[in-house]
Design a protein around this motif. Structure first.
Motif, PDB file in Angstrom:
ATOM      1  N   VAL A  34      27.235  51.240  59.750  1.00 35.01           N
ATOM      2  CA  VAL A  34      26.089  51.978  59.220  1.00 35.01           C
ATOM      3  C   VAL A  34      26.434  53.459  59.255  1.00 35.01           C
ATOM      4  N   LEU A  35      26.358  54.119  58.090  1.00 33.46           N
ATOM      5  CA  LEU A  35      26.742  55.521  57.982  1.00 33.46           C
ATOM      6  C   LEU A  35      25.644  56.322  57.311  1.00 33.46           C
ATOM      7  N   GLU A 167      32.149  55.413  69.276  1.00 36.28           N
ATOM      8  CA  GLU A 167      33.344  56.242  69.442  1.00 36.28           C
ATOM      9  C   GLU A 167      33.042  57.738  69.475  1.00 36.28           C
ATOM     10  N   THR A 168      31.757  58.115  69.437  1.00 36.32           N
ATOM     11  CA  THR A 168      31.403  59.533  69.449  1.00 36.32           C
ATOM     12  C   THR A 168      31.787  60.182  70.781  1.00 36.32           C
ATOM     13  N   GLY A 169      32.440  61.334  70.707  1.00 36.50           N
ATOM     14  CA  GLY A 169      32.826  62.075  71.903  1.00 36.50           C
ATOM     15  C   GLY A 169      34.123  61.615  72.538  1.00 36.50           C
ATOM     16  N   LEU A 170      34.775  60.616  71.934  1.00 36.63           N
ATOM     17  CA  LEU A 170      36.021  60.109  72.502  1.00 36.63           C
ATOM     18  C   LEU A 170      37.227  60.739  71.813  1.00 36.63           C
ATOM     19  N   ASP A 171      38.319  60.891  72.563  1.00 39.40           N
ATOM     20  CA  ASP A 171      39.549  61.395  71.957  1.00 39.40           C
ATOM     21  C   ASP A 171      40.186  60.279  71.114  1.00 39.40           C
ATOM     22  N   PHE A 172      41.260  60.623  70.404  1.00 39.54           N
ATOM     23  CA  PHE A 172      41.890  59.661  69.496  1.00 39.54           C
ATOM     24  C   PHE A 172      42.303  58.381  70.220  1.00 39.54           C
ATOM     25  N   HIS A 173      42.898  58.535  71.394  1.00 41.36           N
ATOM     26  CA  HIS A 173      43.368  57.371  72.153  1.00 41.36           C
ATOM     27  C   HIS A 173      42.220  56.422  72.459  1.00 41.36           C
ATOM     28  N   CYS A 192      29.490  38.774  65.688  1.00 40.58           N
ATOM     29  CA  CYS A 192      28.971  39.601  64.604  1.00 40.58           C
ATOM     30  C   CYS A 192      28.689  40.994  65.174  1.00 40.58           C
ATOM     31  N   ALA A 193      29.212  42.058  64.575  1.00 36.39           N
ATOM     32  CA  ALA A 193      29.071  43.407  65.122  1.00 36.39           C
ATOM     33  C   ALA A 193      28.467  44.354  64.098  1.00 36.39           C
ATOM     34  N   VAL A 194      27.536  45.191  64.572  1.00 36.55           N
ATOM     35  CA  VAL A 194      26.969  46.260  63.760  1.00 36.55           C
ATOM     36  C   VAL A 194      27.254  47.569  64.477  1.00 36.55           C
ATOM     37  N   MET A 195      27.874  48.501  63.772  1.00 34.91           N
ATOM     38  CA  MET A 195      28.318  49.754  64.377  1.00 34.91           C
ATOM     39  C   MET A 195      27.784  50.940  63.582  1.00 34.91           C
ATOM     40  N   ASN A 196      27.057  51.801  64.248  1.00 35.00           N
ATOM     41  CA  ASN A 196      26.599  53.051  63.667  1.00 35.00           C
ATOM     42  C   ASN A 196      27.676  54.098  63.948  1.00 35.00           C
ATOM     43  N   THR A 197      28.181  54.771  62.911  1.00 35.76           N
ATOM     44  CA  THR A 197      29.276  55.707  63.127  1.00 35.76           C
ATOM     45  C   THR A 197      29.145  56.965  62.274  1.00 35.76           C
ATOM     46  N   HIS A 198      29.702  58.058  62.792  1.00 32.61           N
ATOM     47  CA  HIS A 198      29.793  59.314  62.034  1.00 32.61           C
ATOM     48  C   HIS A 198      31.161  59.474  61.379  1.00 32.61           C
ATOM     49  N   TYR A 199      32.017  58.475  61.541  1.00 33.92           N
ATOM     50  CA  TYR A 199      33.397  58.604  61.094  1.00 33.92           C
ATOM     51  C   TYR A 199      33.708  57.588  59.989  1.00 33.92           C
ATOM     52  N   PRO A 200      33.629  57.998  58.727  1.00 36.07           N
ATOM     53  CA  PRO A 200      33.922  57.069  57.629  1.00 36.07           C
ATOM     54  C   PRO A 200      35.309  56.444  57.710  1.00 36.07           C
ATOM     55  N   THR A 201      36.302  57.195  58.199  1.00 41.56           N
ATOM     56  CA  THR A 201      37.650  56.635  58.303  1.00 41.56           C
ATOM     57  C   THR A 201      37.679  55.480  59.294  1.00 41.56           C
ATOM     58  N   ASN A 202      36.948  55.600  60.397  1.00 45.93           N
ATOM     59  CA  ASN A 202      36.874  54.500  61.362  1.00 45.93           C
ATOM     60  C   ASN A 202      36.189  53.292  60.743  1.00 45.93           C
ATOM     61  N   ILE A 256      39.668  59.045  54.994  1.00 42.83           N
ATOM     62  CA  ILE A 256      38.681  59.792  54.203  1.00 42.83           C
ATOM     63  C   ILE A 256      38.649  61.220  54.730  1.00 42.83           C
ATOM     64  N   ILE A 257      39.014  62.160  53.880  1.00 40.83           N
ATOM     65  CA  ILE A 257      39.175  63.549  54.301  1.00 40.83           C
ATOM     66  C   ILE A 257      38.112  64.424  53.636  1.00 40.83           C
ATOM     67  N   PRO A 258      37.296  65.138  54.428  1.00 39.58           N
ATOM     68  CA  PRO A 258      36.323  66.072  53.833  1.00 39.58           C
ATOM     69  C   PRO A 258      37.045  67.303  53.275  1.00 39.58           C
ATOM     70  N   ILE A 259      36.658  67.716  52.076  1.00 33.64           N
ATOM     71  CA  ILE A 259      37.328  68.830  51.422  1.00 33.64           C
ATOM     72  C   ILE A 259      36.465  70.085  51.387  1.00 33.64           C
ATOM     73  N   SER A 260      35.244  69.939  50.876  1.00 34.98           N
ATOM     74  CA  SER A 260      34.359  71.103  50.743  1.00 34.98           C
ATOM     75  C   SER A 260      32.925  70.633  50.592  1.00 34.98           C
ATOM     76  N   ILE A 261      31.991  71.553  50.781  1.00 32.68           N
ATOM     77  CA  ILE A 261      30.575  71.262  50.612  1.00 32.68           C
ATOM     78  C   ILE A 261      30.224  71.324  49.136  1.00 32.68           C
ATOM     79  N   THR A 262      29.441  70.354  48.679  1.00 32.31           N
ATOM     80  CA  THR A 262      29.052  70.343  47.273  1.00 32.31           C
ATOM     81  C   THR A 262      27.928  71.343  47.021  1.00 32.31           C
TER      82      THR A 262
END
Length: 264
Positions: A34-35, A167-173, A192-202, A256-262
């Protein structure tokens, strides 16, 4: 099918609806991400789907049964929920925290027994965190604590696990540790897993399906690769992004890489 939401809508009194006509289904062994930007109701959605908040319209079903009609003890023996906030007002070890996951199977005044402790030790061993059994949860790193909380959620062998920003607040490892565990318990163990995330790449790296909310209360839902497109992400977050794909050790990796604000 394990989880289904039909026409779910939610809003606070005298305010516009935060969520409008949410519909999705989730089958055994699938991961749903969920994003959406901050404040669009991602955590609210997680709570509504398992009955921690009541939909103002619509319903949630677990194995075809309306969640509102399922006995509380029965529900939480099949569903585990890991919220965002992890602060404790008292000292508790990792093992004690995992044992708390057995509470849905205990009577009101019943204390955990040897069997419950052995189950906690076994699940910690299975996911490789037995070293944390005697460590105070208040002294753990974010990654250590998240793994303990997942063990607590897994001890009952739930059919459905809900993770709010795991995964919020965690380092890459530690992010990779947590994501690998979520992927393994779903795709190998059938949870069955439901994950709320701020990271589209994850999300695109481990989830089978995605549901992306935007600030109008609308959403898009479907297979992850169909939902996490440059167009959909730009519309939801008002950010131009690039979705890249490359090969690494015989695997196809997407980022998924953010480039600029629309301007919109």
């Amino acid at each position: 099918m394990i989880l289904e939401v039909q026409n779910g809508s939610f809003g606070y009194p005298h305010q516009q609806k935060i969520l409008k006509d949410i519909n999705f289904t989730l089958s055994k062994g699938k991961i749903l991400s969920v994003l959406g930007p901050n404040g669009v109701g991602k955590t609210t959605l997680l709570k509504c789907m398992v009955g921690l908040l009541d939909w103002i319209e619509g319903k949630s079903f677990l194995y075809g049964e309306d969640i509102k009609h399922i006995n509380t003890k029965k529900l939480w023996s099949k569903v585990s929920y890991i919220p965002q906030s992890h602060t404790f007002a008292f000292s508790i070890t990792g093992l004690e925290m995992v044992v708390l996951g057995r509470s849905a199977h205990l009577g009101i005044f019943e204390q955990p027994g040897i069997k419950d402790i052995e189950m906690a030790e076994e699940i910690m061993k299975q996911i490789g965190i037995e070293r944390l059994a005697s460590k105070d949860c208040n002294h753990m790193s974010g990654g250590e604590l998240q793994m303990v909380l997942i063990a607590k959620a897994l001890i009952n062998k739930p059919d459905l696990i809900i993770l709010d920003e795991p995964e919020t607040g965690l380092d890459f490892h530690n992010q990779i540790l947590v994501l690998n565990l979520i992927e393994r318990m779903a795709h190998e163990n059938g949870i069955c897993a439901v994950m709320n995330t701020h990271y589209p790449t994850n999300a695109i790296s481990i989830s089978d399906e995605a549901l992306m909310l935007n600030r109008t209360g609308d959403y898009v839902y479907g297979k992850t690769q169909d939902i996490l497109t440059e167009e959909n992400i730009s519309k939801a977050f008002h950010v131009n992004v690039a979705v890249n794909q490359f090969h690494y050790n015989d695997r196809i990796i997407k980022s998924i890489i953010p480039i600029s604000i629309t301007n919109g």
